[in-house]
Enzyme design. Sequence first.
Site: not given
Length: 298
Positions: A29, A61, A244
């Site tokens: 990520d 994120h 996600s």
Amino acid sequence: MQEAFLRVHAREAHLAGFSGHGIGVAVLDTGIFPHVDLKNRLAVFQNMLDSRRYPFDDCGHGTHVAGIIGGDGRQSGGYYRGIAPGCHLAGIKVLDNSGDGNADDMIAGLQWIQEHYRRYNIRIVNISAGAQKKSMCTEASEMIRKVEALWDEGLVIVAAAGNDGPGEGTVTAPGVSRKIITVGCPDGPLPATVPGKVREHHSGRGPTAECIMKPEVVAPGTVISCRVCPRPGTPSYISKSGTSMAAPIVSGAIALLLEKEPELTNVQIKLRLRESCIKKEAYPGWGMLHIGRLLALE
């Protein structure tokens, strides 16, 4: 425990004493910030973009995804702990400060895992990212071959379906792989990442170019989890939405299952998911994750 985790019956596993202890989960990520909830979870950090070797996340994120999987919730008195708060994490930075990346960096991250997964007992790889280019969404692409090589070595690969649905053929790579576990969200309103817009029925769907049904499983896509906290007093948690966020719920659930039954193969885990999900019309694939049934606790 927050509502998203109650929906997948995570409480049953936690009350039964399962936390994912001893199970390593690699997070490919934007990096992982050393949040209070994550510092004791982070076993190793690798940066495929530049020479910085200390844990960081210049987007947020990856930190959010990592918290969903394995945050221990200490900053919130346990309320915002992850699905598998006893697991350990391998943070692999393959995306930049905008959450964008390229195939070469992703492949480099996958290669690092292939070389080091035994050392860190990495059993699960979470990929909450995806590519839309048609050339990358075929079984012949190097990225798909790489994730399937890891699958063939026995690792469980979990990927997000992407947020470009609900039309056919909207699953992103590497989620199009026939071998790995691809995770979507149930139909319903989703606050988009683009300010001012609300998207509904967003979760990517198959069939893929090779006519493979995707996603296999769905999980809630709006989750509160760890936030990058650059200054004292900054809120420690934030809500994000999308596939996600659904994928790491499934990764965390598999960590719980592997703690309970460490001898299971990735194929056996995939079959257990198929048998234990809750099927409804709004749930594509096998249905909604049910952790209690996955762990045979009810």
